[in-house]
Motif scaffolding. Structure first.
Motif, PDB file in Angstrom:
ATOM      1  N   ASP A   1       0.828  -1.207   0.000  1.00  0.00           N
ATOM      2  CA  ASP A   1       0.000   0.000   0.000  1.00  0.00           C
ATOM      3  C   ASP A   1       0.865   1.260   0.000  1.00  0.00           C
ATOM      4  O   ASP A   1       0.567   2.252   0.668  1.00  0.00           O
ATOM      5  CB  ASP A   1      -0.934   0.015   1.216  1.00  0.00           C
ATOM      6  CG  ASP A   1      -1.861  -1.189   1.232  1.00  0.00           C
ATOM      7  OD1 ASP A   1      -2.290  -1.612   0.143  1.00  0.00           O
ATOM      8  OD2 ASP A   1      -2.142  -1.701   2.333  1.00  0.00           O
ATOM      9  N   GLY A   2       1.955   1.202  -0.743  1.00  0.00           N
ATOM     10  CA  GLY A   2       2.825   2.357  -0.865  1.00  0.00           C
ATOM     11  C   GLY A   2       3.756   2.566   0.308  1.00  0.00           C
ATOM     12  O   GLY A   2       4.506   3.545   0.329  1.00  0.00           O
ATOM     13  N   GLN A   3       3.747   1.659   1.309  1.00  0.00           N
ATOM     14  CA  GLN A   3       4.616   1.800   2.483  1.00  0.00           C
ATOM     15  C   GLN A   3       5.670   0.696   2.494  1.00  0.00           C
ATOM     16  O   GLN A   3       5.396  -0.455   2.136  1.00  0.00           O
ATOM     17  CB  GLN A   3       3.795   1.741   3.770  1.00  0.00           C
ATOM     18  CG  GLN A   3       2.847   2.914   3.946  1.00  0.00           C
ATOM     19  CD  GLN A   3       2.129   2.857   5.280  1.00  0.00           C
ATOM     20  OE1 GLN A   3       2.035   1.813   5.906  1.00  0.00           O
ATOM     21  NE2 GLN A   3       1.621   3.999   5.713  1.00  0.00           N
ATOM     22  N   GLU A   4       6.863   1.061   2.937  1.00  0.00           N
ATOM     23  CA  GLU A   4       7.930   0.081   3.072  1.00  0.00           C
ATOM     24  C   GLU A   4       7.762  -0.674   4.387  1.00  0.00           C
ATOM     25  O   GLU A   4       7.464  -0.074   5.425  1.00  0.00           O
ATOM     26  CB  GLU A   4       9.295   0.774   3.035  1.00  0.00           C
ATOM     27  CG  GLU A   4       9.601   1.433   1.706  1.00  0.00           C
ATOM     28  CD  GLU A   4      10.981   2.061   1.677  1.00  0.00           C
ATOM     29  OE1 GLU A   4      11.594   2.175   2.761  1.00  0.00           O
ATOM     30  OE2 GLU A   4      11.448   2.424   0.588  1.00  0.00           O
ATOM     31  N   ARG A   5       7.952  -1.989   4.334  1.00  0.00           N
ATOM     32  CA  ARG A   5       7.838  -2.823   5.529  1.00  0.00           C
ATOM     33  C   ARG A   5       9.068  -3.711   5.652  1.00  0.00           C
ATOM     34  O   ARG A   5       9.539  -4.284   4.672  1.00  0.00           O
ATOM     35  CB  ARG A   5       6.573  -3.701   5.475  1.00  0.00           C
ATOM     36  CG  ARG A   5       5.295  -2.940   5.781  1.00  0.00           C
ATOM     37  CD  ARG A   5       4.094  -3.867   5.704  1.00  0.00           C
ATOM     38  NE  ARG A   5       4.246  -5.051   6.540  1.00  0.00           N
ATOM     39  CZ  ARG A   5       3.968  -5.093   7.839  1.00  0.00           C
ATOM     40  NH1 ARG A   5       3.522  -4.010   8.460  1.00  0.00           N
ATOM     41  NH2 ARG A   5       4.126  -6.200   8.534  1.00  0.00           N
ATOM     42  N   TYR A   6       9.560  -3.795   6.883  1.00  0.00           N
ATOM     43  CA  TYR A   6      10.696  -4.655   7.191  1.00  0.00           C
ATOM     44  C   TYR A   6      10.235  -5.645   8.263  1.00  0.00           C
ATOM     45  O   TYR A   6       9.771  -5.227   9.324  1.00  0.00           O
ATOM     46  CB  TYR A   6      11.880  -3.838   7.697  1.00  0.00           C
ATOM     47  CG  TYR A   6      12.392  -2.817   6.709  1.00  0.00           C
ATOM     48  CD1 TYR A   6      13.435  -3.121   5.837  1.00  0.00           C
ATOM     49  CD2 TYR A   6      11.816  -1.547   6.642  1.00  0.00           C
ATOM     50  CE1 TYR A   6      13.894  -2.178   4.915  1.00  0.00           C
ATOM     51  CE2 TYR A   6      12.271  -0.605   5.724  1.00  0.00           C
ATOM     52  CZ  TYR A   6      13.313  -0.920   4.869  1.00  0.00           C
ATOM     53  OH  TYR A   6      13.764   0.003   3.965  1.00  0.00           O
ATOM     54  N   THR A   7      10.358  -6.927   7.996  1.00  0.00           N
ATOM     55  CA  THR A   7       9.845  -7.926   8.926  1.00  0.00           C
ATOM     56  C   THR A   7      10.870  -9.026   9.175  1.00  0.00           C
ATOM     57  O   THR A   7      11.693  -9.354   8.307  1.00  0.00           O
ATOM     58  CB  THR A   7       8.562  -8.587   8.380  1.00  0.00           C
ATOM     59  OG1 THR A   7       8.832  -9.146   7.090  1.00  0.00           O
ATOM     60  CG2 THR A   7       7.431  -7.567   8.272  1.00  0.00           C
ATOM     61  N   ASN A   8      10.820  -9.567  10.388  1.00  0.00           N
ATOM     62  CA  ASN A   8      11.567 -10.774  10.715  1.00  0.00           C
ATOM     63  C   ASN A   8      10.630 -11.928  10.411  1.00  0.00           C
ATOM     64  O   ASN A   8       9.619 -12.110  11.086  1.00  0.00           O
ATOM     65  CB  ASN A   8      11.960 -10.760  12.202  1.00  0.00           C
ATOM     66  CG  ASN A   8      12.868 -11.925  12.565  1.00  0.00           C
ATOM     67  OD1 ASN A   8      13.246 -12.734  11.723  1.00  0.00           O
ATOM     68  ND2 ASN A   8      13.222 -12.025  13.840  1.00  0.00           N
ATOM     69  N   SER A   9      10.947 -12.717   9.406  1.00  0.00           N
ATOM     70  CA  SER A   9       9.955 -13.631   8.839  1.00  0.00           C
ATOM     71  C   SER A   9      10.459 -15.058   8.763  1.00  0.00           C
ATOM     72  O   SER A   9      11.658 -15.345   8.869  1.00  0.00           O
ATOM     73  CB  SER A   9       9.549 -13.158   7.442  1.00  0.00           C
ATOM     74  OG  SER A   9       9.012 -11.858   7.481  1.00  0.00           O
ATOM     75  N   ALA A  10       9.492 -15.964   8.563  1.00  0.00           N
ATOM     76  CA  ALA A  10       9.761 -17.351   8.207  1.00  0.00           C
ATOM     77  C   ALA A  10       9.168 -17.578   6.820  1.00  0.00           C
ATOM     78  O   ALA A  10       8.033 -17.175   6.556  1.00  0.00           O
ATOM     79  CB  ALA A  10       9.128 -18.297   9.215  1.00  0.00           C
ATOM     80  N   ILE A  11       9.936 -18.181   5.943  1.00  0.00           N
ATOM     81  CA  ILE A  11       9.464 -18.438   4.584  1.00  0.00           C
ATOM     82  C   ILE A  11       9.628 -19.919   4.271  1.00  0.00           C
ATOM     83  O   ILE A  11      10.512 -20.592   4.807  1.00  0.00           O
ATOM     84  CB  ILE A  11      10.216 -17.586   3.539  1.00  0.00           C
ATOM     85  CG1 ILE A  11      11.711 -17.908   3.558  1.00  0.00           C
ATOM     86  CG2 ILE A  11       9.988 -16.108   3.796  1.00  0.00           C
ATOM     87  CD1 ILE A  11      12.501 -17.220   2.452  1.00  0.00           C
TER      88      ILE A  11
END
Length: 526
Positions: free
Chosen positions: A306-316
């Protein structure tokens, strides 16, 4: 010393916890004033948390580069803050019970005093695990992963175990405080009730709260033991990745025991996915193809929503059919974003930017994921990942076990992915394993753990360890895991029953405080 084996064996930990807390209860009950009781609580709490959290000094000083005096002061400050909750429990229990501690009171009053102590302690532990995002590490319930109280966990959760253990401690303390034969007999009733609870716990251990779901799957858990000092070093980063690739690609020990799922720890890829060379992601896809397995790993992700940058600690999770472009873009087949972030390590509390900047910890400011997210359907199992200390919060873990109208069926298998390399070969590793075992007891779900330095382990639906790798070693653990289905009472109702009972007892205690004691006795040794 009751929250992880070493130096005491696991079977002894429940007794160490109960008698340690009985020691505090004895002094609180005999305190001349409420202020003295508060002082005893603070001394006990400061010592408990400063020793129990000593490993935070390792992360801040040895790996974070913080000055030794500041790191030591930070541990003591945290211990002092956590000790406030013990002060709260000791003060309220002493204040409510004060007028009845010095009299030859009846069986009922003896039980109510012990129940008030247990309720104060339980409420304090709940507040400690809830306020300011919560930090329930060293919750006294975790000392009872094994023992007669463990089987109560599927019904009442860890806070139910807190209540029973605290009640037993208070009953022992009241027996020690008894001053004559009559009072001895009456005080012994509380100890008898605690024994009955333990015997009921043994009986509850024969109940199966879940049943097998689908066929077992073979899981490979990978522990690379990459030193924390090297993990984020640009010159050594590729060496750490190569270690994990080599271990993940190892052939199975038996031809018919090839892993269906390969699980790697938190942030095994230490860069945001779009900064990793495409050929590195291709190598992971090649390993998935070679082993004919799905890979589940931790990685920090960057994307725009939605036009915002997001940084996440994730599991893929991905397999050989996953497009390379999807991995680079951070939109693999399956993705989970960590929702309960670690203060100072993964987000910066307001006003503490200066403190965080005094440490050199990378990847320290993430965005939160949703509490309930899409699970990972793998080989007939619904897998729910959680990252690092998210599994400390049982009331959040049960959200993924329940069915969801939006996200579908609940989890049949829990997966914890951690990197405790920040804390060296310390109690933190073994304490965390005990916490994961409690989550399995509460949910009647197996929990598998993939960690960088330990403790990598497989835990069954009854909280038993089925396999574990030695900490601070490189290796893989190939284990057959059976997913389960079915909801325990704790998964259905959460902490509500224990909290309701706790508040009811405290209301009764307040009414008790207003009543005149039946027979006055001269206080002794106050």
């Amino acid at each position: 010393m009751s929250f992880a084996p070493g130096p005491f064996p696991t079977w002894l930990l429940p007794f160490v916890q109960i008698f340690s807390l009985a020691f505090l209860a004895f002094y609180v009950f005999r305190a001349a004033t409420v202020r003295k009781a508060a002082l005893y609580g603070f001394i006990f709490g400061l010592a408990n948390f400063a020793l129990g959290f000593y490993w935070l000094y390792i992360s801040m000083h040895e790996y974070g580069g913080m000055a030794a005096w500041l790191a030591g002061a930070a541990v003591l400050l945290l211990a002092a803050v956590e000790a406030v909750f013990i002060v709260l429990a000791a003060t309220v229990a002493r204040w409510i019970s004060a007028r009845h501690l010095q009299v030859n009171c009846s069986f009922g009053w003896q039980l109510l005093i012990a129940a008030v102590w247990a309720s104060c302690w339980t409420l304090a532990e709940w507040l400690r695990g809830t306020l300011f995002t919560g930090f329930p590490w060293l919750n006294v319930g975790y000392a009872h992963v094994e023992g007669v109280l463990a089987s109560w966990a599927p019904l009442l959760g860890v806070y139910g175990l807190v209540w029973f253990a605290s009640f037993a401690s208070a009953a022992i303390a009241l027996l020690a405080c008894a001053k004559d034969t009559t009072n001895d007999a009456r005080a012994a009733v509380g100890v008898g009730c605690a024994i009955v609870v333990g015997l009921l716990g043994i009986a509850l251990g024969h109940i199966d709260w879940s049943k097998a779901q689908g066929d077992p799957i073979i899981v490979r858990l990978v522990q690379g033991n990459v030193p924390q000092s090297e993990k984020f070093d640009p010159e050594l980063m590729q060496q750490g990745l190569a270690t994990y690739m080599r271990l993940a690609a190892l052939p199975p020990k038996e031809a018919d025991a090839s892993p269906d799922l390969i699980v790697l720890p938190e942030t095994v890829v230490p860069l945001f996915q779009d900064r990793v060379a495409p050929q590195v992601w291709q190598q992971w896809l090649d390993i998935a193809r070679e082993r004919d397995a799905r890979i589940l790993m931790g990685a920090p992700l960057f994307d725009r929503r939605d036009g915002q940058e997001r940084y996440t600690n994730s599991a893929i999770s991905f397999d050989a059919t996953t497009p390379l472009a999807a991995l680079i873009a951070g939109i693999p087949d399956m993705r989970y974003d960590k929702q309960h972030l670690v203060p100072f390590g993964e987000f910066v509390p307001t006003g503490f930017r200066w403190f965080v900047e005094s440490m050199h910890i990378p990847l320290g400011d993430f965005d939160r994921g949703r509490v309930r997210q899409a699970l990972f359907p793998i080989k007939g199992q619904m897998i729910s990942p959680n990252i690092c200390y998210e599994d400390v919060f049982g009331e959040e873990i049960i959200q993924s076990v329940r069915d969801s109208e939006v996200w579908g069926p609940g989890a049949t298998l829990l997966v914890n992915m951690s990197n405790l390399g920040w804390f060296g070969d310390s109690w933190a590793l073994r304490q965390h394993l005990q916490i994961s075992r409690m989550r399995s007891l509460e949910t009647a779900r197996p929990m598998i753990r993939a960690t960088n330095t330990g403790m990598t382990a497989a835990i069954d639906a009854k909280g038993n360890i089925r396999g574990v790798l030695s900490p601070m070693t490189k290796g893989v653990l190939d284990v057959e895991v059976q997913g389960t289905t079915g909801l325990t009472p704790y998964v259905r109702w959460g902490n509500a029953p224990v909290l309701a009972w706790t508040f009811l007892v405290l209301v009764l205690g307040l009414l008790m405080r207003r009543r005149e004691p039946a027979a006055q006795m001269a206080p002794a040794n106050l």
